[in-house]
Scaffold this active site. Structure first.
Site, short mmCIF file in Angstrom:
data_model
loop_
_atom_site.label_atom_id
_atom_site.label_comp_id
_atom_site.label_asym_id
_atom_site.label_seq_id
_atom_site.Cartn_x
_atom_site.Cartn_y
_atom_site.Cartn_z
CB SER A 12 39.34 106.33 54.80
OG SER A 12 38.50 106.09 53.69
N GLY A 13 40.47 109.47 53.26
CA GLY A 13 41.36 109.93 52.19
C GLY A 13 42.76 110.16 52.75
CG ASN A 14 46.89 112.49 51.45
OD1 ASN A 14 47.33 113.64 51.45
ND2 ASN A 14 47.70 111.45 51.47
N GLY A 16 42.25 112.04 56.06
CA GLY A 16 41.48 111.19 56.97
C GLY A 16 42.30 110.04 57.49
CE LYS A 121 43.21 122.74 56.14
NZ LYS A 121 44.66 122.77 55.89
CB ALA A 154 47.72 114.42 54.64
CE LYS A 205 44.28 125.11 52.71
NZ LYS A 205 44.83 124.08 51.80
CE LYS A 297 36.66 112.49 44.28
NZ LYS A 297 36.36 112.25 42.88
N1 NAD Z 1 45.26 115.86 52.11
C1 NAD Z 1 45.71 116.87 52.83
O1 NAD Z 1 46.92 117.17 52.87
C2 NAD Z 1 44.75 117.66 53.66
C3 NAD Z 1 45.25 118.39 54.74
C4 NAD Z 1 44.39 119.13 55.52
C5 NAD Z 1 43.02 119.15 55.22
N2 NAD Z 1 42.56 118.43 54.17
C6 NAD Z 1 41.11 118.46 53.94
O2 NAD Z 1 40.57 117.23 54.41
C7 NAD Z 1 39.36 116.93 53.70
C8 NAD Z 1 39.43 115.50 53.24
O3 NAD Z 1 40.47 115.38 52.30
P1 NAD Z 1 41.41 114.10 52.17
O4 NAD Z 1 42.73 114.63 51.75
O5 NAD Z 1 41.35 113.25 53.38
O6 NAD Z 1 40.71 113.31 50.98
P2 NAD Z 1 41.35 112.88 49.56
O7 NAD Z 1 41.18 114.00 48.61
O8 NAD Z 1 42.71 112.35 49.77
O9 NAD Z 1 40.48 111.64 49.12
C9 NAD Z 1 39.16 111.73 48.66
C10 NAD Z 1 38.29 110.90 49.58
O10 NAD Z 1 36.93 111.06 49.20
C11 NAD Z 1 36.33 109.77 49.15
N3 NAD Z 1 35.18 109.81 48.27
C12 NAD Z 1 35.15 109.72 46.91
N4 NAD Z 1 33.89 109.80 46.47
C13 NAD Z 1 33.10 109.95 47.58
C14 NAD Z 1 31.71 110.10 47.80
N5 NAD Z 1 30.84 110.13 46.78
N6 NAD Z 1 31.27 110.22 49.07
C15 NAD Z 1 32.12 110.22 50.10
N7 NAD Z 1 33.46 110.09 49.97
C16 NAD Z 1 33.92 109.94 48.71
C17 NAD Z 1 37.43 108.86 48.70
O11 NAD Z 1 37.13 107.53 49.02
C18 NAD Z 1 38.60 109.40 49.53
O12 NAD Z 1 38.56 108.87 50.83
C19 NAD Z 1 39.27 117.98 52.59
O13 NAD Z 1 38.38 119.01 52.98
C20 NAD Z 1 40.68 118.54 52.50
O14 NAD Z 1 40.72 119.89 52.06
C21 NAD Z 1 43.38 117.68 53.39
O1 G3P Z 2 46.87 119.64 49.04
P1 G3P Z 2 45.87 120.74 49.29
O2 G3P Z 2 46.00 121.87 48.33
O3 G3P Z 2 44.47 120.18 49.40
O4 G3P Z 2 46.24 121.36 50.72
C1 G3P Z 2 46.50 120.47 51.78
C2 G3P Z 2 46.39 121.15 53.11
O5 G3P Z 2 45.14 121.79 53.25
C3 G3P Z 2 47.51 122.12 53.41
O6 G3P Z 2 47.39 122.58 54.75
#
Ligand code: NAD
Ligand code: G3P
Length: 358
Positions: A12-14, A16, A121, A154, A205, A297
């Site tokens: 449930s991060g950004n 999620g 990722k 996101a 990437k 993160k």
């Molecule tokens: N944010 C983006 O724009 C984006 C886009 C595409 C892919 N992703 C990928 O999606 C995946 C998730 O990233 P995100 O952006 O949703 O997260 P985020 O970086 O926004 O948030 C971090 C998440 O990790 C959780 N967390 C912290 N400590 C933890 C622990 N010990 N155990 C489990 N969870 C914990 C937090 O509660 C929060 O939900 C990553 O692999 C990222 O590369 C992110």
């Molecule tokens: O914000 P970043 O660097 O984790 O990248 C977000 C996404 O993976 C872009 O597609």
């Protein structure tokens, strides 16, 4: 009537929360899916309240996706075992460094007829070498696992700005179901059969994004960044091919998960932004992550370390000068200007495309 399918979003991060927003809205239009979507939330206190309670009352993840409502059929659950109960479709979307602990916590609780998709990722290094997230999830849960990755910042998707993404799924029937769960007019899904290629692109990437951030931090221009993007893209492809060879299709690198994601991440991502600050402030990446991301993160500097440990262990680091330089700048105190050392590599033999007939 057969029982309805049910989705659980694990994370449930950004991203999620954004994924839950899309899937939560799409299930309401799908007759064979239950309206309820559970979202597993790594519980924490926000302004004196549990984040799950805030999400379930305000329908907003005020910490990781502020300003965007989640559909009310998305229910936050703090216990991962409870979250996955009855789920037929698992969307796994947590930072890659936490995936093993999460999978251990739901061991034995996932239906053997369920299927999963990884939006993560990242890659992992183990005694087996370099493994992808779908491989790790498949080993832990023994269910089919697809991948989703693309040029997907996101916050922009939550604002419903048009973009594309790529789903990698080897079964066309399952791919169509995943597409129906994710596709929207502003989030255009293209399906390919190359599961691992899609996720290698998404993971690698992030290392290139760190390099792009160094260029911005050094105050160099667009041409220099384009050079880093080009070389980084070729090192991504070379490494993915080295590890998984014939399993990976060249065409995957031209999907949203490939070239398009390298571009967006090197201009707009968090990894790029913090790498720029790394150069300007001299602070460590982990410190900048704590200071600047409010709990979000970074994947890029961790993946740079994982990639280097693999290529160094295989004795092939000299074939990846950009990945090697980025690692050494992040971890060994080398000056960011050394990012250009030894970049004159010949990639001309890497392509599998046959020469055009004359
Ligand atoms: N944010 C983006 O724009 C984006 C886009 C595409 C892919 N992703 C990928 O999606 C995946 C998730 O990233 P995100 O952006 O949703 O997260 P985020 O970086 O926004 O948030 C971090 C998440 O990790 C959780 N967390 C912290 N400590 C933890 C622990 N010990 N155990 C489990 N969870 C914990 C937090 O509660 C929060 O939900 C990553 O692999 C990222 O590369 C992110
Ligand atoms: O914000 P970043 O660097 O984790 O990248 C977000 C996404 O993976 C872009 O597609």
């Amino acid at each position: 009537m057969p029982p309805l399918n049910r989705v659980c979003v694990l994370g449930s991060g950004n991203w999620g929360s954004t994924a839950a927003r899309i899937v939560g809205s799409n299930v309401l239009k799908l007759a064979d899916f239950d309206d309820r979507v559970n979202i597993w939330v790594y519980e924490e206190m926000v302004n004196g309240k549990k984040l799950t309670e805030i999400i379930n009352t305000q329908h907003e993840n005020v910490k990781y996706l502020p300003g965007h409502k989640l559909p009310p059929n998305v229910t936050a659950v703090a216990d991962p075992k409870e979250a996955v109960r009855g789920a037929t479709h698992l969307v796994v979307v947590i930072p890659h460094q936490f995936v093993q602990d999460l999978l251990a916590s739901i061991h034995g609780c996932v239906s053997p007829s369920a299927q999963a998709i990884s939006l993560i990722k990242g890659i992992a290094i183990s005694s087996l070498g370099m493994t992808t997230m779908t491989q790790i999830i498949h080993r832990a849960l023994a269910i089919p696992v697809a991948s989703l990755s693309g040029a997907n910042i996101a916050d922009e998707i939550a604002e419903e700005k048009y973009c594309e993404t790529t789903i990698g799924c080897s079964d066309p029937g399952e791919a169509a179901v995943w597409q129906s769960l994710f596709n929207t007019p502003y989030f255009q899904v293209n399906c390919v059969s190359d599961v691992i290629g899609v996720e290698f692109c998404g993971a690698l990437k992030n290392v290139v994004a760190v390099g792009a951030g160094f260029i911005d931090g050094l105050g160099l221009g667009n041409n220099t960044k384009a050079a880093i993007i080009r070389i980084g893209f070729l090192e991504m492809r070379r490494l993915a091919m080295h590890i998984s060879g014939a399993q990976i299709q060249d065409a995957t690198f031209m999907e949203s998960c490939g070239m398009a994601d390298v571009i967006t991440t090197c201009y707009g991502g968090r990894n790029r932004r913090l790498a720029e600050e790394f150069v300007k402030t001299g602070k460590r990446m982990s410190q900048l992550e704590q200071e600047m991301l409010n709990g979000q993160k970074l994947q890029g500097y961790l993946t740079a370390g994982e990639v280097y440990s693999y290529i160094d262990g295989c004795g092939i680091a000299d074939h990846y000068p950009l990945f090697t330089n980025i690692y050494q700048i992040c971890y060994q105190g080398r000056h960011p200007h050394t990012i250009f050392d030894g970049l004159n590599v010949d990639f001309s033999r890497d392509t599998r495309t046959p020469p055009l007939a004359s």
